[in-house]
Design a protein around this motif. Structure first.
Motif, mmCIF file in Angstrom:
data_model
loop_
_atom_site.group_PDB
_atom_site.id
_atom_site.type_symbol
_atom_site.label_atom_id
_atom_site.label_comp_id
_atom_site.label_asym_id
_atom_site.label_seq_id
_atom_site.Cartn_x
_atom_site.Cartn_y
_atom_site.Cartn_z
ATOM 1 N N SER A 39 0.834 -1.204 0.000
ATOM 2 C CA SER A 39 0.000 0.000 0.000
ATOM 3 C C SER A 39 0.869 1.254 0.000
ATOM 4 C CB SER A 39 -0.948 0.007 1.195
ATOM 5 O OG SER A 39 -0.210 0.091 2.389
ATOM 6 N N ASP A 41 0.284 3.971 1.534
ATOM 7 C CA ASP A 41 0.285 4.625 2.847
ATOM 8 C C ASP A 41 0.754 3.691 3.963
ATOM 9 O OD1 ASP A 41 -2.008 3.113 2.529
ATOM 10 O OD2 ASP A 41 -3.316 4.524 3.560
ATOM 11 N N THR A 66 -4.156 2.211 -1.512
ATOM 12 C CA THR A 66 -4.103 2.524 -0.079
ATOM 13 C C THR A 66 -4.426 1.267 0.731
ATOM 14 O OG1 THR A 66 -6.446 3.115 0.053
ATOM 15 C CG2 THR A 66 -4.888 4.896 -0.517
ATOM 16 N N ILE A 67 -4.190 1.359 2.023
ATOM 17 C CA ILE A 67 -4.516 0.250 2.923
ATOM 18 C C ILE A 67 -5.999 -0.076 2.825
ATOM 19 C CG2 ILE A 67 -4.667 -0.456 5.351
ATOM 20 C CD1 ILE A 67 -2.112 1.210 5.850
ATOM 21 N N ASN A 68 -6.831 0.944 2.829
ATOM 22 C CA ASN A 68 -8.284 0.730 2.756
ATOM 23 C C ASN A 68 -8.694 0.045 1.456
ATOM 24 O OD1 ASN A 68 -8.836 1.795 5.273
ATOM 25 N ND2 ASN A 68 -9.124 3.870 4.489
ATOM 26 N N GLU A 69 -8.098 0.460 0.337
ATOM 27 C CA GLU A 69 -8.444 -0.136 -0.951
ATOM 28 C C GLU A 69 -8.056 -1.617 -0.996
ATOM 29 O OE1 GLU A 69 -8.105 3.653 -4.013
ATOM 30 O OE2 GLU A 69 -6.260 2.625 -3.388
ATOM 31 N N SER A 71 -7.488 -3.646 1.578
ATOM 32 C CA SER A 71 -8.265 -4.374 2.580
ATOM 33 C C SER A 71 -9.672 -4.667 2.084
ATOM 34 C CB SER A 71 -8.324 -3.585 3.888
ATOM 35 O OG SER A 71 -7.032 -3.375 4.396
ATOM 36 N N LYS A 72 -10.294 -3.656 1.517
ATOM 37 C CA LYS A 72 -11.656 -3.829 0.990
ATOM 38 C C LYS A 72 -11.679 -4.831 -0.162
ATOM 39 C CE LYS A 72 -15.485 -1.204 -0.923
ATOM 40 N NZ LYS A 72 -15.923 0.080 -1.459
ATOM 41 N N ASP A 77 -9.435 -6.819 7.146
ATOM 42 C CA ASP A 77 -9.128 -5.525 7.745
ATOM 43 C C ASP A 77 -7.630 -5.250 7.785
ATOM 44 O OD1 ASP A 77 -11.787 -4.927 8.251
ATOM 45 O OD2 ASP A 77 -11.749 -5.889 10.216
ATOM 46 N N ASN A 78 -7.278 -3.982 7.571
ATOM 47 C CA ASN A 78 -5.941 -3.448 7.790
ATOM 48 C C ASN A 78 -4.830 -4.256 7.117
ATOM 49 O OD1 ASN A 78 -4.332 -1.414 8.820
ATOM 50 N ND2 ASN A 78 -3.882 -2.560 10.676
#
Length: 100
Positions: A39, A41, A66-69, A71-72, A77-78
């Motif tokens: 990621s 970030d 990103t981490i969120n992208e 993970s999703k 999670d994370n």
């Protein structure tokens, strides 16, 4: 880039994704991973450790989500990084990213 994330999600469901820092390092050393996606970030130390390990074992690395992208996309999670195990899909991912 949404299409790349969707493809990553499909690979996760089919068991072609490795995640979790310790699991990634183990699979990098065993050369089970053919592409490392870190990621953008991610923490500096974690990013450096993963990228250096991948470089040492001659594994391609990209950093554009990103981490969120990430993970999703894989439904966990994370997740700061994932490893792709399917060689055929890697070329497709790289081409999709280059063409965006």
């Amino acid at each position: 880039m949404e299409d790349v994330l969707n493809l990553i999600g499909l690979m996760a469901k089919s068991g072609n994704i490795v995640s979790g820092e310790e699991n990634l390092i183990k699979n990098i050393k065993n050369k089970n991973i053919n592409l490392l996606i870190v990621s953008s970030d991610c923490g500096k130390n974690t990013k450096k450790k993963l990228i250096n390990k991948a470089y040492y074992y001659d594994i391609d690395t990209i950093s554009c989500f990103t981490i969120n992208e990430l993970s999703k996309a894989i439904g966990k999670d994370n997740r700061v990084a994932i490893g792709v195990t399917n060689k055929k899909i890697i070329k497709k991912i790289i081409n999709m990213i280059k063409n965006k």
